[in-house]
Design a protein around this motif. Sequence first.
Motif, PDB file in Angstrom:
ATOM      1  N   UNK A   1     -15.152  -9.556 -13.610  1.00 48.02           N
ATOM      2  CA  UNK A   1     -14.173  -8.304 -14.042  1.00 48.02           C
ATOM      3  C   UNK A   1     -12.576  -9.122 -14.303  1.00 48.02           C
ATOM      4  N   UNK A   2     -11.843  -8.483 -15.082  1.00 46.12           N
ATOM      5  CA  UNK A   2     -10.620  -9.055 -15.474  1.00 46.12           C
ATOM      6  C   UNK A   2      -9.541  -8.049 -14.881  1.00 46.12           C
ATOM      7  N   UNK A   3      -8.587  -8.836 -14.034  1.00 43.17           N
ATOM      8  CA  UNK A   3      -7.742  -7.860 -13.470  1.00 43.17           C
ATOM      9  C   UNK A   3      -6.189  -8.490 -13.657  1.00 43.17           C
ATOM     10  N   UNK A   4      -5.543  -7.468 -13.809  1.00 45.26           N
ATOM     11  CA  UNK A   4      -3.862  -8.029 -13.788  1.00 45.26           C
ATOM     12  C   UNK A   4      -3.535  -7.249 -12.408  1.00 45.26           C
ATOM     13  N   UNK A   5      -2.715  -8.335 -11.599  1.00 47.18           N
ATOM     14  CA  UNK A   5      -2.130  -7.722 -10.099  1.00 47.18           C
ATOM     15  C   UNK A   5      -0.595  -8.234 -10.409  1.00 47.18           C
ATOM     16  N   UNK A   6       0.135  -6.942 -10.446  1.00 39.77           N
ATOM     17  CA  UNK A   6       1.662  -6.991 -10.444  1.00 39.77           C
ATOM     18  C   UNK A   6       2.042  -7.077  -8.794  1.00 39.77           C
ATOM     19  N   UNK A   7       2.929  -7.628  -8.578  1.00 39.91           N
ATOM     20  CA  UNK A   7       3.324  -7.736  -7.045  1.00 39.91           C
ATOM     21  C   UNK A   7       2.451  -8.808  -6.602  1.00 39.91           C
ATOM     22  N   UNK A   8       1.952  -9.809  -7.199  1.00 40.22           N
ATOM     23  CA  UNK A   8       1.181 -10.713  -6.585  1.00 40.22           C
ATOM     24  C   UNK A   8       1.699 -11.677  -5.651  1.00 40.22           C
ATOM     25  N   UNK A   9       3.245 -11.868  -5.485  1.00 40.52           N
ATOM     26  CA  UNK A   9       3.821 -12.523  -4.638  1.00 40.52           C
ATOM     27  C   UNK A   9       4.055 -11.876  -3.394  1.00 40.52           C
ATOM     28  N   UNK A  10       3.847 -10.445  -3.281  1.00 43.26           N
ATOM     29  CA  UNK A  10       3.956  -9.794  -2.014  1.00 43.26           C
ATOM     30  C   UNK A  10       2.799  -9.860  -0.989  1.00 43.26           C
ATOM     31  N   UNK A  52      -6.929  -8.968 -22.113  1.00 43.86           N
ATOM     32  CA  UNK A  52      -8.071  -7.640 -22.134  1.00 43.86           C
ATOM     33  C   UNK A  52      -8.437  -7.360 -20.560  1.00 43.86           C
ATOM     34  N   UNK A  53      -7.673  -6.828 -19.869  1.00 43.36           N
ATOM     35  CA  UNK A  53      -7.744  -6.431 -18.262  1.00 43.36           C
ATOM     36  C   UNK A  53      -8.895  -5.383 -18.361  1.00 43.36           C
ATOM     37  N   UNK A  54      -9.695  -5.444 -17.236  1.00 43.92           N
ATOM     38  CA  UNK A  54     -10.535  -4.371 -16.998  1.00 43.92           C
ATOM     39  C   UNK A  54      -9.749  -3.213 -16.222  1.00 43.92           C
ATOM     40  N   UNK A  55      -8.956  -3.830 -15.332  1.00 41.77           N
ATOM     41  CA  UNK A  55      -7.854  -3.090 -14.418  1.00 41.77           C
ATOM     42  C   UNK A  55      -6.709  -3.653 -14.343  1.00 41.77           C
ATOM     43  N   UNK A  56      -5.531  -3.092 -14.048  1.00 41.74           N
ATOM     44  CA  UNK A  56      -4.351  -3.025 -13.729  1.00 41.74           C
ATOM     45  C   UNK A  56      -3.834  -2.605 -12.352  1.00 41.74           C
ATOM     46  N   UNK A  57      -3.731  -3.517 -11.378  1.00 38.25           N
ATOM     47  CA  UNK A  57      -3.299  -3.010 -10.059  1.00 38.25           C
ATOM     48  C   UNK A  57      -1.819  -3.280  -9.692  1.00 38.25           C
ATOM     49  N   UNK A  58      -1.168  -2.135  -9.476  1.00 36.93           N
ATOM     50  CA  UNK A  58       0.248  -2.413  -9.138  1.00 36.93           C
ATOM     51  C   UNK A  58       0.677  -2.410  -8.078  1.00 36.93           C
ATOM     52  N   UNK A  59       0.909  -3.545  -7.386  1.00 39.87           N
ATOM     53  CA  UNK A  59       1.100  -3.743  -5.991  1.00 39.87           C
ATOM     54  C   UNK A  59       2.467  -4.016  -5.748  1.00 39.87           C
ATOM     55  N   UNK A  60       3.239  -4.029  -6.875  1.00 38.58           N
ATOM     56  CA  UNK A  60       4.775  -4.300  -6.633  1.00 38.58           C
ATOM     57  C   UNK A  60       5.447  -2.945  -6.352  1.00 38.58           C
ATOM     58  N   UNK A  61       6.497  -3.187  -5.605  1.00 41.10           N
ATOM     59  CA  UNK A  61       7.268  -1.860  -5.338  1.00 41.10           C
ATOM     60  C   UNK A  61       8.379  -2.102  -4.563  1.00 41.10           C
ATOM     61  N   UNK A  62       9.452  -1.473  -4.699  1.00 38.90           N
ATOM     62  CA  UNK A  62      10.612  -1.574  -3.922  1.00 38.90           C
ATOM     63  C   UNK A  62      10.398  -0.603  -2.547  1.00 38.90           C
ATOM     64  N   UNK A  63      10.639  -1.037  -1.257  1.00 41.91           N
ATOM     65  CA  UNK A  63      10.348   0.004  -0.330  1.00 41.91           C
ATOM     66  C   UNK A  63      11.879   0.142   0.309  1.00 41.91           C
ATOM     67  N   UNK A  64      12.879   0.032  -0.489  1.00 45.56           N
ATOM     68  CA  UNK A  64      14.196   0.572   0.028  1.00 45.56           C
ATOM     69  C   UNK A  64      14.113   2.050   0.148  1.00 45.56           C
ATOM     70  N   UNK A  65      14.783   2.388   1.155  1.00 44.49           N
ATOM     71  CA  UNK A  65      14.840   3.940   1.792  1.00 44.49           C
ATOM     72  C   UNK A  65      16.426   4.342   1.820  1.00 44.49           C
ATOM     73  N   UNK A  66      17.230   3.609   1.232  1.00 48.97           N
ATOM     74  CA  UNK A  66      18.752   4.001   1.228  1.00 48.97           C
ATOM     75  C   UNK A  66      19.086   4.706   0.036  1.00 48.97           C
ATOM     76  N   UNK A  67      20.050   5.567   0.104  1.00 49.36           N
ATOM     77  CA  UNK A  67      20.550   6.544  -0.942  1.00 49.36           C
ATOM     78  C   UNK A  67      21.592   6.203  -1.592  1.00 49.36           C
ATOM     79  N   UNK A  68      21.943   5.089  -1.601  1.00 44.32           N
ATOM     80  CA  UNK A  68      23.359   4.559  -2.363  1.00 44.32           C
ATOM     81  C   UNK A  68      22.893   4.520  -3.958  1.00 44.32           C
ATOM     82  N   UNK A  69      23.861   4.657  -4.691  1.00 44.59           N
ATOM     83  CA  UNK A  69      23.522   4.619  -6.085  1.00 44.59           C
ATOM     84  C   UNK A  69      22.869   3.171  -6.720  1.00 44.59           C
ATOM     85  N   UNK A  70      23.289   2.130  -6.031  1.00 45.03           N
ATOM     86  CA  UNK A  70      22.706   1.008  -6.245  1.00 45.03           C
ATOM     87  C   UNK A  70      21.250   0.783  -5.690  1.00 45.03           C
ATOM     88  N   UNK A  71      21.018   1.342  -4.550  1.00 37.57           N
ATOM     89  CA  UNK A  71      19.824   1.328  -4.174  1.00 37.57           C
ATOM     90  C   UNK A  71      18.835   2.144  -4.791  1.00 37.57           C
TER      91      UNK A  71
END
Length: 144
Positions: A1-10, A52-71
């Motif tokens: 199987x061919x897989x793209x994993x984003x967030x592979x550094x986390x 030509x991936x069979x799957x794309x796994x999105x493991x990347x995300x921001x876990x910021x919980x702040x409500x400022x405009x920048x966050x």
Amino acid sequence: MKIIITGAGGFLGNSLLQSFEAQGHEVLPMSFRPHNSDTFLNDFASALPDFSPDAVINAGASQNTKDSPEALAELIESNVTIPASMCALLKKHQSSAVFMTFGTSWQFGEDGSPQPFNAYASSKAALANFLDHFAQDGLRSATL
């Protein structure tokens, strides 16, 4: 199987990378940061026909919980705009790959109804709505 994993550094992405490689799958690790989203999306688009991936796994995300405009801008870019754009590129390239991503229990109340607890949970819920949109055009996806 061919897989793209984003967030592979986390933590999660790297664990998935190691597990899939140990099982003999061909894995293309990718990472993004909000400040390089255009470069990342160009690289992702180029990888679709070449890898030509069979799957794309999105493991990347921001876990910021702040409500400022920048966050909030970082949270929305990382957790909504980039993954939704990846889905649009999968559709554009007529990829048959399944798109997998991760939600959070904070998206739901105790009764299971949608009640995002914070901005992070709201961003995960927003992506789920985009996945429903792309499913209408045939994109296969799963939120774990």
